[in-house]
Design an enzyme around this catalytic site. Sequence first.
Site, PDB file in Angstrom:
ATOM      1  N   ILE A   7       0.482  -1.526  -0.358  1.00  0.00           N
ATOM      2  CA  ILE A   7      -0.156  -0.389  -0.041  1.00  0.00           C
ATOM      3  C   ILE A   7       1.075   1.762  -0.297  1.00  0.00           C
ATOM      4  CG2 ILE A   7      -1.683   1.176   1.084  1.00  0.00           C
ATOM      5  CD1 ILE A   7      -2.724  -1.613   2.363  1.00  0.00           C
ATOM      6  N   CYS A   8       0.333   2.082  -0.769  1.00  0.00           N
ATOM      7  CA  CYS A   8       1.233   3.671  -0.717  1.00  0.00           C
ATOM      8  C   CYS A   8       0.439   4.394  -0.641  1.00  0.00           C
ATOM      9  CB  CYS A   8       1.246   3.977  -2.806  1.00  0.00           C
ATOM     10  SG  CYS A   8       2.218   2.566  -3.413  1.00  0.00           S
ATOM     11  N   LEU A   9       1.016   4.460   1.022  1.00  0.00           N
ATOM     12  CA  LEU A   9       0.223   5.014   2.037  1.00  0.00           C
ATOM     13  C   LEU A   9       1.605   6.059   2.928  1.00  0.00           C
ATOM     14  CD1 LEU A   9      -2.613   6.557   2.394  1.00  0.00           C
ATOM     15  CD2 LEU A   9      -2.889   4.812   4.441  1.00  0.00           C
TER      16      LEU A   9
ATOM     17  N   SER B 109       1.054   8.387  -7.055  1.00  0.00           N
ATOM     18  CA  SER B 109       1.966   7.663  -6.207  1.00  0.00           C
ATOM     19  C   SER B 109       0.886   6.203  -5.793  1.00  0.00           C
ATOM     20  CB  SER B 109       2.399   7.273  -4.946  1.00  0.00           C
ATOM     21  OG  SER B 109       2.802   6.652  -4.380  1.00  0.00           O
TER      22      SER B 109
END
Length: 142
Positions: A74-76, A107
């Site tokens: 997960i791109c967070l 992203s």
Amino acid sequence: MQASRARLFKEYKEVQREKSADPDIQLICDDSNIFKWTALIKGPSETPYEAGVFQLAFAIPEQYPLLPPQTGEICLDILKNAWSPAWTLQSVCRAIIALMAHPEPDSPLNCDSGNLLRSGDIRGFQSMARMYTRLAAMPKKG
């Protein structure tokens, strides 16, 4: 490690107490390991993820809450450079739901989705997201 265990027990108690408070998130602690959790997250309404239920595995480091939980791909930012010990597993799930409702094209986990969003092809993005939701996050019809 004792501090992280105490923090996770506190979060576990809060989750048990407030189960009905957030119907979009179900957090489940592994019976034999407090450092392993699973989240079931309902896709946000009025998004291509609606009607999907997404399973997320959390691997909690022994330095939690000083270090963020590990969630795979997960791109967070809050799971990377913007982590704060004030965040909880529940608030991380809330942030993921917000990301699903407002995807970040710069992203993306899925490059094709990011390209569609950056080029302004919202319809194409939504179609792709609905397809993946049907494939990965909806019960199979028997």
